[in-house]
Design an enzyme around this catalytic site. Sequence first.
Site, mmCIF file in Angstrom:
data_model
loop_
_atom_site.group_PDB
_atom_site.id
_atom_site.type_symbol
_atom_site.label_atom_id
_atom_site.label_comp_id
_atom_site.label_asym_id
_atom_site.label_seq_id
_atom_site.Cartn_x
_atom_site.Cartn_y
_atom_site.Cartn_z
ATOM 1 N N LYS A 55 0.696 -0.890 0.373
ATOM 2 C CA LYS A 55 0.218 -0.235 0.299
ATOM 3 C C LYS A 55 0.840 1.286 -0.164
ATOM 4 O O LYS A 55 0.565 2.522 -0.790
ATOM 5 C CB LYS A 55 -0.719 0.409 1.377
ATOM 6 C CG LYS A 55 -2.165 -1.182 1.102
ATOM 7 C CD LYS A 55 -2.707 -0.941 2.501
ATOM 8 C CE LYS A 55 -4.070 -2.249 2.022
ATOM 9 N NZ LYS A 55 -4.372 -2.712 3.207
ATOM 10 N N GLN A 99 -4.761 -1.623 9.475
ATOM 11 C CA GLN A 99 -4.185 -2.670 9.411
ATOM 12 C C GLN A 99 -5.281 -3.806 10.044
ATOM 13 O O GLN A 99 -4.395 -3.561 11.280
ATOM 14 C CB GLN A 99 -2.843 -3.236 8.533
ATOM 15 C CG GLN A 99 -2.914 -4.188 8.331
ATOM 16 C CD GLN A 99 -3.486 -4.524 6.282
ATOM 17 O OE1 GLN A 99 -3.302 -3.841 5.864
ATOM 18 N NE2 GLN A 99 -4.033 -5.499 6.287
ATOM 19 N N ASP A 122 -11.138 3.013 3.791
ATOM 20 C CA ASP A 122 -11.513 1.384 3.914
ATOM 21 C C ASP A 122 -12.689 0.870 3.631
ATOM 22 O O ASP A 122 -13.552 -0.158 3.662
ATOM 23 C CB ASP A 122 -10.929 0.399 5.039
ATOM 24 C CG ASP A 122 -9.620 0.468 5.097
ATOM 25 O OD1 ASP A 122 -9.544 -0.472 3.767
ATOM 26 O OD2 ASP A 122 -8.870 -0.577 5.894
#
Length: 298
Positions: A55, A99, A122
Site C-alpha cells: 500500500k 491494518q 477502507d
Amino acid sequence: MATALRIDGKAKAAELSAEITRKTASLLQDHGVIPGLAVVIAGEDPASQVYVRNKKRTAESCGFKSIQHTLPGDVSQERLLELVDELNTDDSVHGILVQLPLPTHLDEQVVTQAILPSKDVDGFHFVNIGKLTSGNTDDAFVPCTPAGCMLMIEDQLGEDLSGLEAVVIGRSNIVGKPMASLLLQRNATVTVTHSRTRDLPEVVRRADIVVAAVGRANLVAGDWIKPGAVVIDVGINRVEVTVDGETKSRLTGDVDYDSVAEVAAAITPVPGGVGPMTIVMLMANTLRAAKFANGLAL
Ligand code: NAP
C-alpha cells in the site's frame, strides 16, 4: 480446455493507477493539494506487513504523501486511539487505514469507528456502510475489495445488471455484504450465501455472476457454474504443493480455476485478479478524500 476470458486484474489496476497518478499531479498543480494516506499497523503479522508495504509503495508511486505508523504488538488501545485522533486532526492526512487484523487485546470495532468517516478510506465506518446500503454512494467510501470486483464485473457485463442473478459466497462485513449492496444497486438479483446455506452448489448454478469470498481453497468447482457466468475469485489461500518432489507453498483462490475456466465466460485468477484491484481502489478512495476535504467537485 479453458475457454473463459482471464480477467487481468493486474493490468487493469496498472491502468487505474496511471490515471490516479495523472489526477494527483493535476490536483497538486491546480490546487496545491497532495493526497495523504496514513497506514497504521500494530504487531508483526507477516501477511499484514506485506500488505502495508504494498500500500505504501503504491501510494508513493501515485504521488501521494504516505505515512506509516508501526506500533508494537502490545500497544495499548488508548495509545492506538490517541494516534487515530492525531491523524483525524492532521489536515495533511486525507485517508486513514488501520491494518486488520489487530492483536487480539485490541477492539477492532472501537478502533475502526474512531476514524473520521471522511477519512475512512477502507469504508468500514458505520456512516459509510449506512450510505452504501441505503444507496447514497455519492460521498461514501466503498470498501476497496468489493469496489474493485464491481469494476471488473462492469467491464464484462456493463453498468446495468438488470435481469442477471448474482450469488455472493461469504457474508463478511469487508467483502460479502458490501459486494451484495453494490450488485443490488446495479439491479442484479442478489443471493448472499454462507456456511449455513443449504446445497450451495445448486444455488451457485443459478448465477450469471459469482463472487467467491470464503477463504477455502478451490471450493467452487466447474460443475457449480452456469455456462457463460462471470466468476470473481476474492479468496487468498496459501496451500502446499509438491513440485518435482519438493514441497512449496503457493497462493490459490476459492475457485478451482481450471475446471471453472472450462464453463465460465470470464474468471479472475489468483494471484493477479482481485488483489491488485483492492490496492488501487484504496488509492482511488484516498484521492477522493483529498478532493472532498478541499471542497473540490469529483
Ligand atoms: P471471513 O470474514 O472469514 O468470511 C468468510 C465467509 O465465508 C463467511 O461468511 C463464512 O460463513 C463463509 N464460509 C466459510 N466456509 C464456507 C463454506 N464452506 N461454504 C460457504 N460459505 C462459507 O473472510 P473475508 O474477510 O470475507 O475473506 C474471504 C477471503 O477473501 C479470504 O481468503 C481472504 O483472504 C480473501 N480476501 C482477499 C482480499 C483481496 O484483496 N484479494 C481482500 C479481503 C479478503 P459464516 O458467516 O456462516 O461463517
